[in-house]
Design a protein around this motif. Structure first.
Motif, PDB file in Angstrom:
ATOM      1  N   LEU A 163       0.822  -1.210   0.000  1.00  0.00           N
ATOM      2  CA  LEU A 163       0.000   0.000   0.000  1.00  0.00           C
ATOM      3  C   LEU A 163       0.855   1.259   0.000  1.00  0.00           C
ATOM      4  O   LEU A 163       0.441   2.289  -0.549  1.00  0.00           O
ATOM      5  CB  LEU A 163      -0.937  -0.013   1.208  1.00  0.00           C
ATOM      6  N   TYR A 164       2.027   1.190   0.592  1.00  0.00           N
ATOM      7  CA  TYR A 164       2.929   2.344   0.551  1.00  0.00           C
ATOM      8  C   TYR A 164       3.485   2.533  -0.865  1.00  0.00           C
ATOM      9  O   TYR A 164       3.618   3.661  -1.356  1.00  0.00           O
ATOM     10  CB  TYR A 164       4.073   2.157   1.553  1.00  0.00           C
ATOM     11  N   PHE A 165       3.815   1.416  -1.541  1.00  0.00           N
ATOM     12  CA  PHE A 165       4.248   1.510  -2.940  1.00  0.00           C
ATOM     13  C   PHE A 165       3.127   2.057  -3.822  1.00  0.00           C
ATOM     14  O   PHE A 165       3.373   2.868  -4.725  1.00  0.00           O
ATOM     15  CB  PHE A 165       4.680   0.131  -3.447  1.00  0.00           C
ATOM     16  N   LEU A 166       1.898   1.630  -3.565  1.00  0.00           N
ATOM     17  CA  LEU A 166       0.763   2.105  -4.351  1.00  0.00           C
ATOM     18  C   LEU A 166       0.555   3.601  -4.153  1.00  0.00           C
ATOM     19  O   LEU A 166       0.290   4.335  -5.124  1.00  0.00           O
ATOM     20  CB  LEU A 166      -0.496   1.334  -3.948  1.00  0.00           C
ATOM     21  N   ARG A 167       0.665   4.067  -2.937  1.00  0.00           N
ATOM     22  CA  ARG A 167       0.523   5.502  -2.685  1.00  0.00           C
ATOM     23  C   ARG A 167       1.606   6.297  -3.392  1.00  0.00           C
ATOM     24  O   ARG A 167       1.349   7.371  -3.943  1.00  0.00           O
ATOM     25  CB  ARG A 167       0.566   5.758  -1.173  1.00  0.00           C
ATOM     26  N   ARG A 168       2.817   5.767  -3.426  1.00  0.00           N
ATOM     27  CA  ARG A 168       3.906   6.446  -4.140  1.00  0.00           C
ATOM     28  C   ARG A 168       3.643   6.461  -5.649  1.00  0.00           C
ATOM     29  O   ARG A 168       3.915   7.462  -6.324  1.00  0.00           O
ATOM     30  CB  ARG A 168       5.232   5.741  -3.845  1.00  0.00           C
ATOM     31  N   ASP A 169       3.107   5.354  -6.193  1.00  0.00           N
ATOM     32  CA  ASP A 169       2.767   5.314  -7.619  1.00  0.00           C
ATOM     33  C   ASP A 169       1.708   6.353  -7.962  1.00  0.00           C
ATOM     34  O   ASP A 169       1.791   7.027  -9.001  1.00  0.00           O
ATOM     35  CB  ASP A 169       2.275   3.920  -8.006  1.00  0.00           C
ATOM     36  N   SER A 172       1.162   9.155  -6.456  1.00  0.00           N
ATOM     37  CA  SER A 172       1.800  10.474  -6.404  1.00  0.00           C
ATOM     38  C   SER A 172       2.631  10.729  -7.659  1.00  0.00           C
ATOM     39  O   SER A 172       2.614  11.839  -8.208  1.00  0.00           O
ATOM     40  CB  SER A 172       2.674  10.567  -5.151  1.00  0.00           C
ATOM     41  N   ASN A 173       3.368   9.712  -8.132  1.00  0.00           N
ATOM     42  CA  ASN A 173       4.201   9.888  -9.337  1.00  0.00           C
ATOM     43  C   ASN A 173       3.352  10.216 -10.558  1.00  0.00           C
ATOM     44  O   ASN A 173       3.687  11.115 -11.343  1.00  0.00           O
ATOM     45  CB  ASN A 173       5.010   8.615  -9.604  1.00  0.00           C
ATOM     46  N   ILE A 174       2.250   9.490 -10.737  1.00  0.00           N
ATOM     47  CA  ILE A 174       1.381   9.716 -11.893  1.00  0.00           C
ATOM     48  C   ILE A 174       0.725  11.091 -11.813  1.00  0.00           C
ATOM     49  O   ILE A 174       0.599  11.811 -12.815  1.00  0.00           O
ATOM     50  CB  ILE A 174       0.330   8.598 -11.990  1.00  0.00           C
ATOM     51  N   ASN A 175       0.289  11.476 -10.618  1.00  0.00           N
ATOM     52  CA  ASN A 175      -0.318  12.800 -10.454  1.00  0.00           C
ATOM     53  C   ASN A 175       0.655  13.913 -10.806  1.00  0.00           C
ATOM     54  O   ASN A 175       0.307  14.878 -11.496  1.00  0.00           O
ATOM     55  CB  ASN A 175      -0.814  12.966  -9.022  1.00  0.00           C
ATOM     56  N   ASP A 176       1.891  13.789 -10.325  1.00  0.00           N
ATOM     57  CA  ASP A 176       2.899  14.821 -10.591  1.00  0.00           C
ATOM     58  C   ASP A 176       3.185  14.942 -12.086  1.00  0.00           C
ATOM     59  O   ASP A 176       3.318  16.057 -12.614  1.00  0.00           O
ATOM     60  CB  ASP A 176       4.190  14.507  -9.835  1.00  0.00           C
ATOM     61  N   PHE A 177       3.264  13.814 -12.783  1.00  0.00           N
ATOM     62  CA  PHE A 177       3.585  13.844 -14.217  1.00  0.00           C
ATOM     63  C   PHE A 177       2.462  14.497 -15.025  1.00  0.00           C
ATOM     64  O   PHE A 177       2.700  15.390 -15.841  1.00  0.00           O
ATOM     65  CB  PHE A 177       3.844  12.422 -14.720  1.00  0.00           C
ATOM     66  N   TYR A 178       1.230  14.051 -14.804  1.00  0.00           N
ATOM     67  CA  TYR A 178       0.120  14.578 -15.599  1.00  0.00           C
ATOM     68  C   TYR A 178      -0.217  16.017 -15.209  1.00  0.00           C
ATOM     69  O   TYR A 178      -0.735  16.784 -16.032  1.00  0.00           O
ATOM     70  CB  TYR A 178      -1.106  13.685 -15.463  1.00  0.00           C
ATOM     71  N   LYS A 179       0.060  16.385 -13.967  1.00  0.00           N
ATOM     72  CA  LYS A 179      -0.172  17.767 -13.559  1.00  0.00           C
ATOM     73  C   LYS A 179       0.767  18.711 -14.305  1.00  0.00           C
ATOM     74  O   LYS A 179       0.372  19.820 -14.694  1.00  0.00           O
ATOM     75  CB  LYS A 179       0.039  17.887 -12.045  1.00  0.00           C
ATOM     76  N   LYS A 180       2.009  18.258 -14.550  1.00  0.00           N
ATOM     77  CA  LYS A 180       2.958  19.074 -15.324  1.00  0.00           C
ATOM     78  C   LYS A 180       2.500  19.228 -16.776  1.00  0.00           C
ATOM     79  O   LYS A 180       2.843  20.213 -17.433  1.00  0.00           O
ATOM     80  CB  LYS A 180       4.349  18.428 -15.289  1.00  0.00           C
ATOM     81  N   ASN A 181       1.755  18.230 -17.283  1.00  0.00           N
ATOM     82  CA  ASN A 181       1.287  18.274 -18.662  1.00  0.00           C
ATOM     83  C   ASN A 181      -0.087  18.935 -18.799  1.00  0.00           C
ATOM     84  O   ASN A 181      -0.697  18.878 -19.876  1.00  0.00           O
ATOM     85  CB  ASN A 181       1.225  16.854 -19.236  1.00  0.00           C
ATOM     86  N   GLY A 182      -0.594  19.522 -17.729  1.00  0.00           N
ATOM     87  CA  GLY A 182      -1.813  20.319 -17.812  1.00  0.00           C
ATOM     88  C   GLY A 182      -3.101  19.577 -17.574  1.00  0.00           C
ATOM     89  O   GLY A 182      -4.178  20.100 -17.908  1.00  0.00           O
ATOM     90  N   ALA A 183      -3.063  18.399 -16.996  1.00  0.00           N
ATOM     91  CA  ALA A 183      -4.284  17.639 -16.742  1.00  0.00           C
ATOM     92  C   ALA A 183      -4.910  18.079 -15.420  1.00  0.00           C
ATOM     93  O   ALA A 183      -4.210  18.469 -14.479  1.00  0.00           O
ATOM     94  CB  ALA A 183      -3.993  16.149 -16.704  1.00  0.00           C
ATOM     95  N   ALA A 184      -6.247  18.014 -15.354  1.00  0.00           N
ATOM     96  CA  ALA A 184      -6.962  18.291 -14.110  1.00  0.00           C
ATOM     97  C   ALA A 184      -6.983  17.006 -13.281  1.00  0.00           C
ATOM     98  O   ALA A 184      -7.888  16.179 -13.402  1.00  0.00           O
ATOM     99  CB  ALA A 184      -8.379  18.776 -14.412  1.00  0.00           C
ATOM    100  N   VAL A 185      -5.964  16.844 -12.470  1.00  0.00           N
ATOM    101  CA  VAL A 185      -5.771  15.579 -11.753  1.00  0.00           C
ATOM    102  C   VAL A 185      -6.601  15.547 -10.479  1.00  0.00           C
ATOM    103  O   VAL A 185      -7.024  16.582  -9.952  1.00  0.00           O
ATOM    104  CB  VAL A 185      -4.278  15.370 -11.417  1.00  0.00           C
ATOM    105  N   LEU A 186      -6.844  14.339  -9.975  1.00  0.00           N
ATOM    106  CA  LEU A 186      -7.504  14.145  -8.693  1.00  0.00           C
ATOM    107  C   LEU A 186      -6.473  14.296  -7.575  1.00  0.00           C
ATOM    108  O   LEU A 186      -5.272  14.409  -7.815  1.00  0.00           O
ATOM    109  CB  LEU A 186      -8.143  12.759  -8.632  1.00  0.00           C
ATOM    110  N   ALA A 240      -0.163  16.458   0.949  1.00  0.00           N
ATOM    111  CA  ALA A 240       1.055  16.418   1.774  1.00  0.00           C
ATOM    112  C   ALA A 240       0.838  15.584   3.029  1.00  0.00           C
ATOM    113  O   ALA A 240       1.722  14.837   3.455  1.00  0.00           O
ATOM    114  CB  ALA A 240       1.477  17.838   2.143  1.00  0.00           C
ATOM    115  N   VAL A 241      -0.362  15.689   3.623  1.00  0.00           N
ATOM    116  CA  VAL A 241      -0.660  14.911   4.834  1.00  0.00           C
ATOM    117  C   VAL A 241      -0.896  13.452   4.475  1.00  0.00           C
ATOM    118  O   VAL A 241      -0.428  12.540   5.167  1.00  0.00           O
ATOM    119  CB  VAL A 241      -1.888  15.501   5.556  1.00  0.00           C
ATOM    120  N   PHE A 242      -1.606  13.200   3.387  1.00  0.00           N
ATOM    121  CA  PHE A 242      -1.935  11.822   3.005  1.00  0.00           C
ATOM    122  C   PHE A 242      -0.683  11.021   2.651  1.00  0.00           C
ATOM    123  O   PHE A 242      -0.634   9.809   2.891  1.00  0.00           O
ATOM    124  CB  PHE A 242      -2.900  11.829   1.816  1.00  0.00           C
ATOM    125  N   LYS A 243       0.327  11.677   2.090  1.00  0.00           N
ATOM    126  CA  LYS A 243       1.557  10.970   1.710  1.00  0.00           C
ATOM    127  C   LYS A 243       2.323  10.484   2.931  1.00  0.00           C
ATOM    128  O   LYS A 243       3.150   9.570   2.828  1.00  0.00           O
ATOM    129  CB  LYS A 243       2.454  11.878   0.873  1.00  0.00           C
TER     130      LYS A 243
END
Length: 429
Positions: free
Chosen positions: A271-277, A279-293, A326-329
Motif C-alpha cells: 500500500l505504501y508503494f501504491l501511494r507512491r505510484d 503520487s508519481n502519476i499525479n505529478d507527471f500529468y499535472k505538469k502536462n496540464g491535466a486536471a488531476v484528482l 502532503a498529509v496523506f503521503k
C-alpha cells in the motif's frame, strides 16, 4: 620421453578453467557473427586436442588447484559476460531468434536489445546486469512476499538476478492473462528474458515522458489510472515503480513495462508503494496540464471494493477532499480492521480499502440508541450468564456440588480420545 610425460606437459601447458568444452566452442564458432558486438575471442584448438585435454583434466581433477581468471567474469556493456553469451548462442541455435542487434534501452538493472528471427519477427531481449548491481535495495520488494518465503539468495548476485528475471516473467504473464497492455513474455533463462517487441521497424515505442498529449491529456490520465486499478484487482499486483519512465505509448495505448519489482497486494509494503505510484502519476500529468484528482482520490479509486460501476467510483474519487496530499503521503496506512481501530483513524479515509461502509441509520435505530443511552443498565440486566440461570437460587456450596455432579455425568458419555482420532482419520479419507 614417454607418452605419459607428454600428457603431463600438455596438461600444464593450457589453462583448463578458460576452456568450457566443445559445446561452447561449437556454439561460438557457429553463431558469434549473429551477435553484432565486440566480444572477447577465445583461442581455438582442434577437436582432438580438446578431447585429449579434457581426458587429462578429468584424471587430475581431484588433485589440481583451480584458479579463476578475470576473463571469466569480463562483460561488455555490463551485461554480456561468458554465461550470458552462451544463453544467447543457445537462443540462436534453437531458432527462437536469428540475429541480435544493438541496445535500445539501458537502465539501472538491465539492458534491452533488439532481435529478429528468420521470418523478420521482432523481439526484445532483456539482459539483467550481474557485474555491477546499481539496484541494491531489492530486498524491500522481496522480503515478506509469499512467493519468496524460502529465500531469494541475497548474498549471491547471480542467483538473485536470475530469480528477479523469473519474477518479471511471472508478473508479465499475469498482466497478459488480465488483458493489460504489456510485452508478451516468451522465454527466460538465468538473467536473459525474451519478450515481444513494443514498436515497429526496429524503432521502439516512446516512453510516456517523450509523448506530447495535446488536448487528450485527461483521456490518457484516466487510461493510466485504470491500468493501476486493473493491476491491483485483476492481477493482485502493485507496480511499485509506476511512472512515466516505465510506461510506453504505442498505437494509441499505454503499455506497462518493467514489472520485475512489482509486488503482490498482500505484501507488507504494497500500500505504501501504491501511494507512491499514485503520487508519481499525479505529478507527471499535472505538469502536462491535466486536471488531476487528489492522491487520496486516486488511492481510493484503485482500492475501492464497494462500488460496482467505474463511473460512480470515479465521481466519488473526484469529490475526495478529506485531507491534503502532503498529509496523506505521510499518514500511516492500516492493513487490518484491528489496526484501523487501534490507530483511531477515521474510516472515511481508508474505508474504501477495507470494504466497510457505514449504513444510514433509520429513525427506529436512532430511537433505540437514544433509549439505550438513557438506560445504560438495561442491557446488562437482560444479558445474564448461562451459569447464573442454571444454578439460580443455590448457595455457594450447593452450586459447587451441582457443577461437579454435572461434570461427572458428562464424562460418562464422553468419547475416548483414541476413538475420536480414528473417526477423524476416517472422515479425512
Amino acid at each position: 620421453m614417454s607418452s605419459s610425460d607428454d600428457n603431463e606437459d600438455l596438461a600444464y601447458e593450457y589453462d583448463f578453467t578458460s576452456l568450457k568444452g566443445t559445446k561452447y566452442q561449437e556454439l561460438e564458432q557457429k553463431f558469434s557473427t549473429k551477435i553484432n558486438d565486440s566480444f572477447i575471442r577465445l583461442p581455438t584448438l582442434a577437436n582432438s586436442a580438446i578431447s585429449k585435454i579434457k581426458e587429462i583434466e578429468k584424471k587430475n581433477d581431484e588433485n589440481r588447484i583451480r584458479f579463476k581468471d578475470k576473463g571469466d567474469r569480463a562483460t561488455v556493456e555490463l551485461v554480456l559476460d561468458r554465461r550470458t553469451r552462451i544463453v544467447l548462442f543457445k537462443l540462436i541455435n534453437s531458432e527462437k531468434i536469428s540475429e541480435i542487434f544493438g541496445c535500445v534501452s539501458a537502465g539501472k538493472e538491465a539492458n534491452v536489445y533488439y532481435a529478429i528471427n528468420t521470418s523478420q519477427q521482432e523481439f526484445a531481449i532483456k539482459i539483467y546486469k550481474t557485474s555491477i548491481l546499481v539496484f541494491k535495495d531489492r530486498h524491500r520488494y522481496v522480503e515478506g512476499e509469499f512467493r519468496f518465503r524460502h529465500g531469494y539468495a541475497r548474498h549471491n548476485p547471480r542467483q538473485m538476478v536470475a530469480m528477479w528475471a523469473e519474477k518479471e516473467m511471472r508478473n508479465l504473464k499475469r498482466l497478459q492473462v488480465a488483458g493489460i497492455p504489456c510485452p508478451e513474455p516468451l522465454f527466460v533463462k538465468q538473467n536473459v528474458l525474451l519478450m515481444s517487441f513494443i514498436g515497429r521497424d526496429a524503432k521502439a515505442a516512446p516512453r510516456l515522458k517523450e509523448v506530447g498529449f495535446g488536448g487528450r491529456v485527461e483521456e490518457f490520465y484516466r487510461q493510466t489510472v485504470d491500468l493501476m486499478r486493473d493491476m491491483y484487482h485483476k492481477c493482485k499486483l502493485v507496480h511499485a515503480d509506476f511512472s512515466e519512465y516505465n510506461l510506453l505509448y504505442f498505437e494509441d495505448r499505454v503499455y506497462v513495462i518493467d514489472v520485475s519489482q512489482s509486488v503482490e497486494h498482500d505484501h507488507p509494503q504494497a500500500l505504501y508503494f501504491l501511494r507512491r505510484d499514485c503520487s508519481n502519476i499525479n505529478d507527471f500529468y499535472k505538469k502536462n496540464g491535466a486536471a488531476v484528482l487528489t492522491v487520496q482520490g486516486i488511492f481510493n479509486y484503485i482500492t475501492d471494493i464497494t462500488e460496482s460501476s467505474d463511473e460512480i467510483r470515479w465521481e466519488k474519487a473526484k469529490s475526495t477532499e478529506e485531507i491534503s496530499d502532503a498529509v496523506f503521503k505521510e499518514i500511516y496506512i492500516p492493513r487490518t480492521l484491528q489496526e484501523l481501530q487501534e490507530t483511531g483513524q477515521d474510516e472515511s479515509i481508508f474505508g474504501k480499502l477495507t470494504g466497510v461502509s457505514k449504513k444510514p441509520q433509520t429513525n427506529e435505530e436512532d430511537q433505540s440508541l437514544s433509549e439505550s443511552d438513557e438506560n445504560p443498565n438495561t442491557e446488562d440486566q437482560d444479558k445474564k450468564k448461562h451459569g447464573d440461570i442454571l444454578y439460580e437460587g443455590l448457595s455457594k456450596q450447593e452450586r459447587k456440588a451441582k457443577v461437579k455432579e454435572d461434570k461427572r455425568e458428562k464424562r460418562k458419555s464422553k468419547i475416548p480420545k483414541h476413538v475420536k482420532k480414528q473417526k477423524m482419520k476416517k472422515t479425512k479419507h
